[in-house]
Scaffold this motif. Structure first.
Motif, PDB file in Angstrom:
ATOM      1  N   UNK A  98       0.849  -1.195   0.000  1.00 31.59           N
ATOM      2  CA  UNK A  98       0.000   0.000   0.000  1.00 31.59           C
ATOM      3  C   UNK A  98       0.884   1.243   0.000  1.00 31.59           C
ATOM      4  N   UNK A  99       0.507   2.236  -0.818  1.00 30.18           N
ATOM      5  CA  UNK A  99       1.243   3.501  -0.886  1.00 30.18           C
ATOM      6  C   UNK A  99       0.250   4.642  -0.776  1.00 30.18           C
ATOM      7  N   UNK A 100       0.628   5.647   0.001  1.00 28.43           N
ATOM      8  CA  UNK A 100      -0.249   6.792   0.194  1.00 28.43           C
ATOM      9  C   UNK A 100       0.586   7.964   0.684  1.00 28.43           C
ATOM     10  N   UNK A 101       0.146   9.196   0.417  1.00 29.43           N
ATOM     11  CA  UNK A 101       0.873  10.354   0.946  1.00 29.43           C
ATOM     12  C   UNK A 101       0.956  10.289   2.476  1.00 29.43           C
ATOM     13  N   UNK A 102       1.930  10.954   3.024  1.00 30.85           N
ATOM     14  CA  UNK A 102       2.118  10.961   4.476  1.00 30.85           C
ATOM     15  C   UNK A 102       0.846  11.402   5.188  1.00 30.85           C
ATOM     16  N   UNK A 103       0.159  12.381   4.608  1.00 30.02           N
ATOM     17  CA  UNK A 103      -1.085  12.859   5.216  1.00 30.02           C
ATOM     18  C   UNK A 103      -2.316  12.148   4.645  1.00 30.02           C
ATOM     19  N   UNK A 104      -2.099  10.976   4.079  1.00 26.97           N
ATOM     20  CA  UNK A 104      -3.181  10.221   3.458  1.00 26.97           C
ATOM     21  C   UNK A 104      -3.996   9.405   4.445  1.00 26.97           C
ATOM     22  N   UNK A 105      -4.275   8.165   4.076  1.00 29.02           N
ATOM     23  CA  UNK A 105      -5.205   7.331   4.847  1.00 29.02           C
ATOM     24  C   UNK A 105      -4.546   6.470   5.920  1.00 29.02           C
ATOM     25  N   UNK A 106      -3.322   6.761   6.291  1.00 27.48           N
ATOM     26  CA  UNK A 106      -2.615   5.995   7.329  1.00 27.48           C
ATOM     27  C   UNK A 106      -3.296   6.174   8.677  1.00 27.48           C
ATOM     28  N   UNK A 107      -3.229   5.150   9.511  1.00 26.37           N
ATOM     29  CA  UNK A 107      -3.789   5.202  10.860  1.00 26.37           C
ATOM     30  C   UNK A 107      -2.687   5.676  11.799  1.00 26.37           C
ATOM     31  N   UNK A 108      -2.843   6.874  12.347  1.00 28.93           N
ATOM     32  CA  UNK A 108      -1.834   7.478  13.221  1.00 28.93           C
ATOM     33  C   UNK A 108      -2.325   7.415  14.657  1.00 28.93           C
ATOM     34  N   UNK A 109      -1.450   6.939  15.547  1.00 28.65           N
ATOM     35  CA  UNK A 109      -1.791   6.874  16.966  1.00 28.65           C
ATOM     36  C   UNK A 109      -0.616   7.394  17.773  1.00 28.65           C
ATOM     37  N   UNK A 110      -0.916   8.301  18.687  1.00 29.94           N
ATOM     38  CA  UNK A 110       0.109   8.864  19.558  1.00 29.94           C
ATOM     39  C   UNK A 110      -0.173   8.440  20.988  1.00 29.94           C
ATOM     40  N   UNK A 111       0.817   7.827  21.608  1.00 30.82           N
ATOM     41  CA  UNK A 111       0.733   7.423  23.007  1.00 30.82           C
ATOM     42  C   UNK A 111       1.882   8.090  23.740  1.00 30.82           C
ATOM     43  N   UNK A 112       1.553   9.041  24.595  1.00 27.76           N
ATOM     44  CA  UNK A 112       2.606   9.791  25.276  1.00 27.76           C
ATOM     45  C   UNK A 112       3.394  10.573  24.249  1.00 27.76           C
ATOM     46  N   UNK A 113       4.676  10.267  24.132  1.00 28.03           N
ATOM     47  CA  UNK A 113       5.509  10.957  23.153  1.00 28.03           C
ATOM     48  C   UNK A 113       5.861  10.053  21.978  1.00 28.03           C
ATOM     49  N   UNK A 114       5.269   8.871  21.922  1.00 24.67           N
ATOM     50  CA  UNK A 114       5.537   7.916  20.848  1.00 24.67           C
ATOM     51  C   UNK A 114       4.427   7.991  19.800  1.00 24.67           C
ATOM     52  N   UNK A 115       4.815   8.045  18.530  1.00 25.62           N
ATOM     53  CA  UNK A 115       3.844   8.141  17.445  1.00 25.62           C
ATOM     54  C   UNK A 115       4.019   6.965  16.500  1.00 25.62           C
ATOM     55  N   UNK A 116       2.926   6.233  16.229  1.00 23.21           N
ATOM     56  CA  UNK A 116       2.943   5.092  15.319  1.00 23.21           C
ATOM     57  C   UNK A 116       2.035   5.347  14.134  1.00 23.21           C
ATOM     58  N   UNK A 117       2.516   4.954  12.964  1.00 21.66           N
ATOM     59  CA  UNK A 117       1.709   5.031  11.755  1.00 21.66           C
ATOM     60  C   UNK A 117       1.542   3.609  11.246  1.00 21.66           C
ATOM     61  N   UNK A 118       0.277   3.200  11.096  1.00 23.49           N
ATOM     62  CA  UNK A 118      -0.037   1.839  10.636  1.00 23.49           C
ATOM     63  C   UNK A 118      -0.692   1.870   9.266  1.00 23.49           C
ATOM     64  N   UNK A 119      -0.482   0.808   8.526  1.00 22.94           N
ATOM     65  CA  UNK A 119      -1.116   0.640   7.228  1.00 22.94           C
ATOM     66  C   UNK A 119      -2.619   0.430   7.429  1.00 22.94           C
ATOM     67  N   UNK A 120      -3.470   1.119   6.667  1.00 18.90           N
ATOM     68  CA  UNK A 120      -4.908   0.944   6.830  1.00 18.90           C
ATOM     69  C   UNK A 120      -5.415  -0.387   6.280  1.00 18.90           C
TER      70      UNK A 120
END
Length: 91
Positions: free
Chosen positions: A26-48
């Motif tokens: 899967x390919x998408x712009x950084x601000x695209x359909x990725x699932x972003x989750x921030x916990x404290x100061x850690x940020x994860x981006x997951x494939x939708x």
């Protein structure tokens, strides 16, 4: 008749700021359909599509609150001592 429109995934491959999932492709712009989750100061981006972690960011040692405070005091102290050093120099 015009050619069929390409999918957003193919369009994303032409952009510089594009994330790619290594598992499903899967390919998408950084601000695209990725699932972003921030916990404290850690940020994860997951494939939708397959939920694989594509990017994970943690703060660097330079960005810790203690280090920021120490750096602020260092700048303050440097400015303060410079101020007094300038006043004590003969003109």
């Amino acid at each position: 008749m015009s050619p069929p429109a390409e999918s957003s995934s193919v369009d994303a491959r032409d952009r510089k700021a594009t994330l790619f999932c290594q598992d499903c492709g899967h390919a998408s712009p950084v601000d695209g359909d990725w699932k972003v989750r921030t916990l404290g100061s850690q940020r994860r981006i997951r494939c939708p599509e397959c939920r694989t972690v594509v990017d994970e960011r943690r703060p660097s040692a330079r960005d810790t609150p203690v280090r920021q405070c120490a750096e602020a005091w260092r700048r303050y102290w440097s400015a303060w001592t410079t101020l007094f050093a300038d006043e004590t120099r003969p003109v």
